[in-house]
Scaffold this active site. Structure first.
Site, PDB file in Angstrom:
ATOM      1  N   HIS A 167       6.448  41.507   7.044  1.00  0.00           N
ATOM      2  CA  HIS A 167       7.629  40.671   6.777  1.00  0.00           C
ATOM      3  C   HIS A 167       7.222  39.325   6.159  1.00  0.00           C
ATOM      4  CE1 HIS A 167       9.772  43.456   9.554  1.00  0.00           C
ATOM      5  NE2 HIS A 167       8.632  43.383  10.226  1.00  0.00           N
ATOM      6  N   LYS A 294       0.134  21.406 -13.974  1.00  0.00           N
ATOM      7  CA  LYS A 294       0.395  22.812 -13.646  1.00  0.00           C
ATOM      8  C   LYS A 294      -0.694  23.769 -14.097  1.00  0.00           C
ATOM      9  CE  LYS A 294       4.253  24.496 -13.048  1.00  0.00           C
ATOM     10  NZ  LYS A 294       4.849  25.278 -12.012  1.00  0.00           N
TER      11      LYS A 294
END
Ligand code: ARG
Length: 468
Positions: A167, A294
């Site tokens: 999960h 980035k």
């Protein structure tokens, strides 16, 4: 893809034009043409025609001289295509017609004998099966390449621990090698799917004619052997109308893509600041045109993204086929568009990941820190089971401790004797101190478990498999 610009020249009569009184409308010619796509089949088309020539000679439908003339002509056509010297003409509606047209230019009227006992329907079915066989082998080798990269990376990181997730919640510590080998298992199945697809594609459709079977006594078993097929197809209607092997190939591509996409998704997550489990090599990342800080995982994202198109290819062909009556229908021409695109896409994804995996830098410290603490709760419950507590009760006891840890911010290992005794008289601080990711791993000695010994065994197995 480079577009073909047919050379200007006299419009040639159609091979099937005898019963027509009016030329094909240019818009129809453009609409029905498949040359742009199926020209990539040419090596297979020539190979199939050469085998057909040999069959015609054996059946005495061609003299030995005619057979040699056609063979030499076809070889010359292949050389022209290989060298990019082949001139396509307006009216070449597909690669089969283009090759036959050129052959006839080269050898004269004997060229008109090549199509004896053959239809483009069994011809294109043959080309496709030859292509599928080659492509199954190629994809299988590409899959194996990525398997090897994963196995080598696993071998180079035998002691690295990270959290396993369910999960997407931290669950239990696992070895990085175990995690990488999990992806390898998926790929091993993918490779066997391409192999299975090969076996089903390995059937000669030539001789089915247009639909009812060739009207001449051609020895199909012999042609099958000649082209290396395991057998000749058993039913002519099926042979020209069947695209199951293409579907299976696309299914194998789609499943492989889904596996690569799941791997890509993990790389994206792991490269994020939040996980920080990997550092992407600069050569395999991209920057932002606006944000100077980035470093983006575009390769992994595109691998994930391209999967949509590959799944689409499978769905497209299934949908094309679902309403078709027997036998050949022109709809089938659409098969190659999706097949070629899916094959190229999966091949590209495999190649780029194979190049990238060896260059991933794993941030071992980040992984280890994330794999400690409450992830050892199951091991504590297991320890209680070893002292005679039923597992359900042990689960409840440890659950109480976890609740306490979460409320107080205290680590599982640091709980004091009083807190422990409140939950169970069997719990001692020594038991808690024995909780370590290393011991957690070592317990999982079952076949397929994450203990170092078992992972080493699985690694050896995987190494043997990818080297074969
Ligand atoms: N270009 C066609 C295809 O790919 C070849 C077969 C054409 N057959 C026909 N009956 N028109 O399917």
């Amino acid at each position: 893809m480079k577009r073909i610009r047919p050379k200007k020249g006299p419009r040639l009569a159609k091979a099937w034009g005898g019963r027509f009184t009016e030329p094909t409308a240019p818009i129809v010619e453009a609409f029905t043409s498949s040359l742009e796509v199926d020209r990539h089949l040419y090596p297979h088309d020539v190979a199939g025609s050469l085998a057909h020539v040999r069959a015609l000679v054996r059946a005495r439908l061609l003299t030995a001289v005619e057979g040699r003339r056609l063979t030499r002509g076809l070889e010359r056509v292949r050389r022209e295509l290989d060298a990019g010297r082949f001139r396509f003409r307006p009216g070449d509606e597909d690669i089969h017609m283009a090759i036959e047209r050129r052959l006839t230019e080269l050898v004269g009227p004997t060229g008109g004998k090549l199509h004896t006992g053959r239809s483009r329907n069994d011809q294109v079915a043959l080309d496709l099966r030859l292509w599928l066989r080659a492509e199954c082998t190629r994809q299988g080798a590409a899959v194996r390449g990525l398997e090897r990269a994963l196995v080598d990376t696993a071998a180079a990181h035998r002691a690295v621990v990270l959290p396993g997730y369910t999960h997407l919640q931290r669950a239990q510590p696992v070895l990085l090698a175990h995690h990488l080998l999990a992806h390898r298992e998926m790929l091993a199945r993918d490779r066997s799917r391409f192999l299975d697809c090969y076996k089903r594609a390995d059937e000669l459709p030539l001789g089915a004619g247009a639909l009812a079977g060739a009207g001449f006594a051609l020895d199909r078993a012999r042609v099958a052997r000649d082209l290396g097929f395991a057998r000749a197809s058993a039913n002519s209607l099926d042979a020209v109308g069947d695209r199951d092997a293409a579907l299976e190939f696309l299914a194998a591509c789609a499943i492989t893509s889904v596996h690569l996409s799941r791997f890509g998704e993990e790389l994206v997550l792991w490269a994020s600041e939040e996980f920080g489990f990997i550092e992407l090599p600069d050569a395999f990342a991209t920057g932002s045109s606006m944000m100077p800080q980035k470093k983006n995982p575009d390769v992994a994202e595109l691998v994930r993204g391209k999967t949509g198109r590959v799944i689409g290819a499978l769905v497209a062909l299934l949908t094309t086929l679902k309403g078709l009556p027997l036998a050949y229908n022109r709809d089938l021409q659409e098969d190659k568009v999706v097949l070629f695109d899916a094959a190229r896409t999966v091949g590209d994804c495999l190649a780029v990941l194979t190049a990238m995996v060896p260059r991933l830098r794993f941030r071992v410290d980040r992984m280890a820190t994330a794999a400690d603490g409450l992830l050892l709760a199951t091991d504590l419950a297991d320890a209680l089971v070893e002292r005679g507590i039923p597992f359900r009760r042990a689960h409840e006891i440890v659950g109480g401790l976890v609740r306490h840890c979460l409320r107080t911010g205290c680590a599982l290992r640091d709980l004091d004797a009083t807190t422990l005794a409140r939950q169970s008289p069997l719990l001692t601080p020594t038991m808690l101190r024995a909780l370590t990711p290393a011991r957690s791993l070592a317990r999982r000695r079952v076949t397929g478990g994450t203990s170092p010994a078992e992972v080493a065994r699985q690694l050896r197995r995987a190494q043997r498999e990818v080297m074969r």
